[in-house]
Motif scaffolding. Structure first.
Motif, mmCIF file in Angstrom:
data_model
loop_
_atom_site.group_PDB
_atom_site.id
_atom_site.type_symbol
_atom_site.label_atom_id
_atom_site.label_comp_id
_atom_site.label_asym_id
_atom_site.label_seq_id
_atom_site.Cartn_x
_atom_site.Cartn_y
_atom_site.Cartn_z
ATOM 1 N N LYS A 125 2.711 3.735 -31.734
ATOM 2 C CA LYS A 125 2.240 5.115 -31.926
ATOM 3 C C LYS A 125 3.267 6.109 -30.973
ATOM 4 C CE LYS A 125 -2.374 4.570 -33.185
ATOM 5 N NZ LYS A 125 -3.885 4.802 -32.702
ATOM 6 N N ASN A 126 3.584 5.461 -29.920
ATOM 7 C CA ASN A 126 4.270 6.120 -28.810
ATOM 8 C C ASN A 126 5.706 5.690 -28.388
ATOM 9 O OD1 ASN A 126 5.186 8.321 -26.921
ATOM 10 N ND2 ASN A 126 3.246 7.976 -25.731
ATOM 11 N N SER A 127 6.705 6.067 -29.015
ATOM 12 C CA SER A 127 7.862 5.380 -28.441
ATOM 13 C C SER A 127 8.413 5.687 -27.050
ATOM 14 C CB SER A 127 9.130 5.845 -29.546
ATOM 15 O OG SER A 127 9.233 7.235 -29.139
ATOM 16 N N LYS A 128 7.671 6.598 -26.356
ATOM 17 C CA LYS A 128 7.736 6.849 -25.031
ATOM 18 C C LYS A 128 7.051 5.759 -24.057
ATOM 19 C CE LYS A 128 9.847 10.696 -25.840
ATOM 20 N NZ LYS A 128 11.319 11.015 -25.536
ATOM 21 N N GLN A 159 3.524 -8.228 -33.631
ATOM 22 C CA GLN A 159 2.735 -7.225 -34.030
ATOM 23 C C GLN A 159 3.629 -5.953 -34.120
ATOM 24 O OE1 GLN A 159 -0.454 -7.739 -34.710
ATOM 25 N NE2 GLN A 159 0.337 -10.005 -34.426
ATOM 26 N N PHE A 160 5.051 -6.006 -34.442
ATOM 27 C CA PHE A 160 5.776 -4.929 -34.898
ATOM 28 C C PHE A 160 6.103 -3.873 -33.690
ATOM 29 C CE2 PHE A 160 3.398 -6.167 -38.541
ATOM 30 C CZ PHE A 160 4.327 -6.800 -39.331
ATOM 31 N N VAL A 161 5.903 -4.300 -32.627
ATOM 32 C CA VAL A 161 6.283 -3.288 -31.465
ATOM 33 C C VAL A 161 7.898 -3.559 -31.188
ATOM 34 C CG1 VAL A 161 6.215 -3.156 -28.899
ATOM 35 C CG2 VAL A 161 4.142 -3.831 -30.217
ATOM 36 N N GLN A 168 -7.109 -7.815 -27.318
ATOM 37 C CA GLN A 168 -6.540 -6.583 -26.345
ATOM 38 C C GLN A 168 -4.925 -6.390 -26.656
ATOM 39 O OE1 GLN A 168 -7.690 -7.946 -22.332
ATOM 40 N NE2 GLN A 168 -9.465 -8.960 -22.946
ATOM 41 N N LEU A 169 -4.066 -7.440 -26.932
ATOM 42 C CA LEU A 169 -2.752 -7.349 -27.047
ATOM 43 C C LEU A 169 -2.416 -6.529 -28.311
ATOM 44 C CD1 LEU A 169 -1.291 -10.880 -26.063
ATOM 45 C CD2 LEU A 169 -1.070 -8.534 -24.694
ATOM 46 N N ASP A 170 -3.352 -6.568 -29.213
ATOM 47 C CA ASP A 170 -3.361 -6.007 -30.673
ATOM 48 C C ASP A 170 -3.728 -4.390 -30.452
ATOM 49 O OD1 ASP A 170 -2.976 -8.257 -31.826
ATOM 50 O OD2 ASP A 170 -5.063 -8.424 -32.866
ATOM 51 N N GLY A 171 -4.634 -4.036 -29.529
ATOM 52 C CA GLY A 171 -4.674 -2.476 -29.148
ATOM 53 C C GLY A 171 -3.485 -2.073 -28.447
ATOM 54 N N LEU A 172 -2.968 -2.957 -27.544
ATOM 55 C CA LEU A 172 -1.852 -2.171 -26.761
ATOM 56 C C LEU A 172 -0.618 -2.155 -27.961
ATOM 57 C CD1 LEU A 172 -0.550 -1.721 -23.984
ATOM 58 C CD2 LEU A 172 -0.241 -4.206 -23.683
ATOM 59 N N ALA A 173 -0.434 -3.159 -28.826
ATOM 60 C CA ALA A 173 0.761 -2.946 -29.847
ATOM 61 C C ALA A 173 0.364 -1.889 -30.469
ATOM 62 C CB ALA A 173 0.797 -4.291 -30.663
#
Length: 287
Positions: free
Chosen positions: A199-202, A238-240, A189-194
């Protein structure tokens, strides 16, 4: 006895030799003239015959490439036409010698015609190949343009979907007693969130750590902070962008359930995730 010939008394008649020589020269000139005439007629008639043989009235359609067998048959026919035309006209006009010479000349003409036909077929093949290459290039460009349009459409749809995301999305990650390790079944779940955060810096995410009411309050405060930090560290792995992630801890100060039971304590051992969309918040505020 010695015989003395008087040069002036001898009269030799040379007229027969002169006449024979003149006749021979006349014969050679006449023969050459006839052979030349035969060759000229052979040229005219052969070219005319070749034109008829190579006309579009043949069974082979002019726009199609002739087969090797058709080409071979046509060349053989041209050779026969050239040779026979030369032999016929040469024989009629200048006899056997004229037939041989005019026949050879007819073969030479047939060879020239065959070479021209091969060159014409090669040119048509090159033109057809060029047309096919142009068509392939056009199809490639059309495919690229279509792919670019699809990419633009997907980007537009993604932008619109992100714009429709509610200002805040909430979710919980639960922990075992006295633990701040993120369980494996939460990592997907955290991977999908990351992925969405990248994708969206906002988008930003707020991580609030909690503990149940068991144990010292100071210990629970530190434990809740460690739980929030553990989730943050995983997202950053995960590069967030760390500027999109915020943490805070509440210890046991904000309990979900006041009862000191197994189920109640389970829901208090958690990190609350709040995903916020700055653009959506600004739009909602303006409305």
């Amino acid at each position: 006895m010695k015989t003395i010939f008087n040069k002036t008394n001898i009269d030799i008649d040379t007229s027969p030799f002169i006449s024979a020589s003149q006749n021979k020269g006349s014969f050679t000139k006449n023969t050459l003239s006839k052979i030349t005439l035969a060759v000229a007629f052979t040229s005219l008639m052969s070219v005319s015959a070749f034109s008829v043989a190579g006309s579009p009235s043949n069974k082979q359609a002019p726009e199609l490439k002739p087969s090797a067998e058709v080409i071979q048959n046509q060349e053989t026919k041209n050779n026969v036409v050239g040779l026979s035309t030369g032999i016929v006209f040469g024989g009629v006009v200048a006899g056997p010698l004229g037939a041989a010479i005019a026949g050879l000349f007819g073969l030479f003409i047939a060879d020239d015609i065959n070479d021209e036909n091969r060159l014409s077929i090669t040119k048509k093949e090159l033109q057809s190949t060029n047309l096919q290459l142009v068509a392939l290039q056009q199809n490639y460009q059309d495919s690229i343009a279509s792919a670019n349009q699809q990419i633009v459409a997907m980007d537009t749809a993604m932008t619109q979907a992100i714009a429709q995301v509610p200002p805040t999305i909430e979710a919980n990650i639960q922990f075992k007693t006295a633990s701040f390790l993120v369980e494996d079944h939460y990592k997907s779940q955290l991977d999908g969130l990351a992925s969405e955060l990248r994708k969206n810096s906002k988008l930003t995410i707020e991580l609030s750590g909690f503990a149940d009411q068991r144990g010292e309050s100071t210990y629970n405060q530190v434990l809740s902070q460690q739980r929030a930090k553990a989730v943050k560290d995983y997202l950053i792995s995960q590069f967030v962008n760390q500027n999109q992630v915020f943490t805070q801890s509440f210890g046991e100060s904000e309990l979900v359930s006041k009862s000191d039971s197994f189920e109640g304590n389970f829901f208090d051992r958690r990190v609350l995730l709040k995903v916020r969309n700055k653009k959506a918040e600004m739009t909602a505020a303006n409305n």
